[in-house]
Write a protein that holds these residues in place. Sequence first.
Motif, PDB file in Angstrom:
ATOM      1  N   ALA A 425       0.831  -1.210   0.000  1.00  0.00           N
ATOM      2  CA  ALA A 425       0.000   0.000   0.000  1.00  0.00           C
ATOM      3  C   ALA A 425       0.863   1.255   0.000  1.00  0.00           C
ATOM      4  O   ALA A 425       0.563   2.240  -0.709  1.00  0.00           O
ATOM      5  N   TYR A 426       1.944   1.230   0.752  1.00  0.00           N
ATOM      6  CA  TYR A 426       2.831   2.390   0.825  1.00  0.00           C
ATOM      7  C   TYR A 426       3.438   2.694  -0.548  1.00  0.00           C
ATOM      8  O   TYR A 426       3.503   3.845  -0.985  1.00  0.00           O
ATOM      9  N   LEU A 427       3.862   1.640  -1.249  1.00  0.00           N
ATOM     10  CA  LEU A 427       4.452   1.824  -2.579  1.00  0.00           C
ATOM     11  C   LEU A 427       3.392   2.219  -3.602  1.00  0.00           C
ATOM     12  O   LEU A 427       3.643   3.038  -4.492  1.00  0.00           O
ATOM     13  N   ASP A 428       2.201   1.635  -3.473  1.00  0.00           N
ATOM     14  CA  ASP A 428       1.132   1.949  -4.424  1.00  0.00           C
ATOM     15  C   ASP A 428       0.650   3.394  -4.286  1.00  0.00           C
ATOM     16  O   ASP A 428       0.113   3.963  -5.249  1.00  0.00           O
ATOM     17  N   HIS A 429       0.829   3.971  -3.111  1.00  0.00           N
ATOM     18  CA  HIS A 429       0.359   5.341  -2.873  1.00  0.00           C
ATOM     19  C   HIS A 429       1.523   6.327  -2.877  1.00  0.00           C
ATOM     20  O   HIS A 429       1.528   7.315  -2.134  1.00  0.00           O
ATOM     21  N   ASP A 430       2.515   6.005  -3.711  1.00  0.00           N
ATOM     22  CA  ASP A 430       3.632   6.921  -3.954  1.00  0.00           C
ATOM     23  C   ASP A 430       4.382   7.273  -2.678  1.00  0.00           C
ATOM     24  O   ASP A 430       4.901   8.397  -2.537  1.00  0.00           O
ATOM     25  N   CYS A 431       4.408   6.333  -1.720  1.00  0.00           N
ATOM     26  CA  CYS A 431       5.166   6.481  -0.482  1.00  0.00           C
ATOM     27  C   CYS A 431       4.694   7.696   0.332  1.00  0.00           C
ATOM     28  O   CYS A 431       5.488   8.366   1.015  1.00  0.00           O
ATOM     29  N   SER A 432       3.405   7.969   0.254  1.00  0.00           N
ATOM     30  CA  SER A 432       2.819   9.057   1.046  1.00  0.00           C
ATOM     31  C   SER A 432       2.273   8.489   2.346  1.00  0.00           C
ATOM     32  O   SER A 432       1.314   7.692   2.312  1.00  0.00           O
TER      33      SER A 432
END
Length: 485
Positions: A425-432
């Motif tokens: 999830a962290y990677l899929d959300h551009d590390c936001s």
Amino acid sequence: MMPVSVADLVEVRSLRLVPKTSHCGTAVRPISWVSTTELPDPVPFLRGDELVLTTGLYERTDEQWWELVDRLARLPIAALCFGTGLVHRTVPDVVVRAAEQCGLALVESPREVPFIQVSHWVADRIFAEQYDAVRANVAVQDELVRALLAGNGLNGLLSRLYVHLGRTPVAVVGMDGVVLARFPQRAALPDSAVRRPVAIDQVPVAQVCADIPAHFESVLSFAANILGLEIARHQAVLTGRRELLGQVVEDVLEHVISDREGRARLARAHVPIGEPNHVVLAVVAGPADRLRRLPWAVGQLAERRDDHQPTAVIDNTAVLIVPATADVERIAAELRDRLAVLDPQVGVGVSTARPGVPGLRIGYAEARQAGAQGPGVHSAGPLSVTGLLAAGVDLPLKELAETTLARLLRYDAEHDGELLTTLRAYLDHDCSPSVTASALTVHRNSLRYRLRLIEQLTGRDLARLTDRIELWFAVAALSRGDGEP
């Protein structure tokens, strides 16, 4: 039979030859052939060691006879046979005196015995001598061949060669000067030894050496030739095995066969796939057939020993599968030295030891990445997807993902955790962090804790772009392996 000598001729009653000088009984120079001549100057037409027959038809002064006899003695010929009863009733005294003083064997042949009879007798003896020599040489060659093919290797061949060279120490020396074998074992090899090259495809790979007289050189040459043929034959066998194993390894790497079939085929090739193995890999510049034809170890080939470690050849790539218990650094250095003959800039990569078919795939990628660093031997560092891509390595994605995320996956399994879900999830959300926390419906502090734990377990820093790329590849590959898009 012994070579034909003047003493042999004198002893044949049917030839009725009479010795005229004291040198007839002491002459040891063998007769190579017979030459009948009445030329004014026969010397330019002689090669030496002939029995020269003449009736003295050409008239000469005493001074000219002296000069001729002196030149014949200095050539030297084996003997001078002077025929009497046709031109001269007896051998001229000047010829006898000159021959005695010049050290030349001189015999008288009566008219009743034609020169052709003398020539036939000498020729028959020479042919008999040559036949005996050929027969003896064939017997020696046959024994040397049988000694080599009996499976006793270099020592078996050298022990028989030692006998046939008059018990002279003999050795096989590599082109680098290293003694591969010798007999007797502790014998010193003189610097003045006769050397005969052992060649494969006309390329010298070693030398057979012995301090021998000239008449033994043919035996030494034959030994070098059959040794070269035996080495070439066994190299062909080993090359075939290496290529077969290379095909298996290639099928495993490209998933042409299942892991189960891969394990079975590797086991049949004597690869201990169940135990941790290093992959030692080198890519040689130039045409692939150079690697196929390279005699990697002359001693090994001559002794008909198989590869110490399972060795595969895939095009211009050499792959060694080395158990974790072996001295992998020494083996890698030996491979580099052997391949440096073809490619002085060759780089050899050494992977971490891993078990199983997946371990072979990941080890191959690791070793290829390490070898791409340049000349010399290089051990694999932490797996780098970007490094693998830059090195042009086909990525074993599933194995790479499992290796990169192994500790994280184990933590999730043992603690019923959600670290993999959090990382995806962290990677899929551009590390936001804020967007990821909202998507997972967790507090931002909980997310920060999970991210720190992910960094500890994977050894990656989520603040670094290259580490994020590594983890993204791993998560994507793992998702694909699980049937996810």
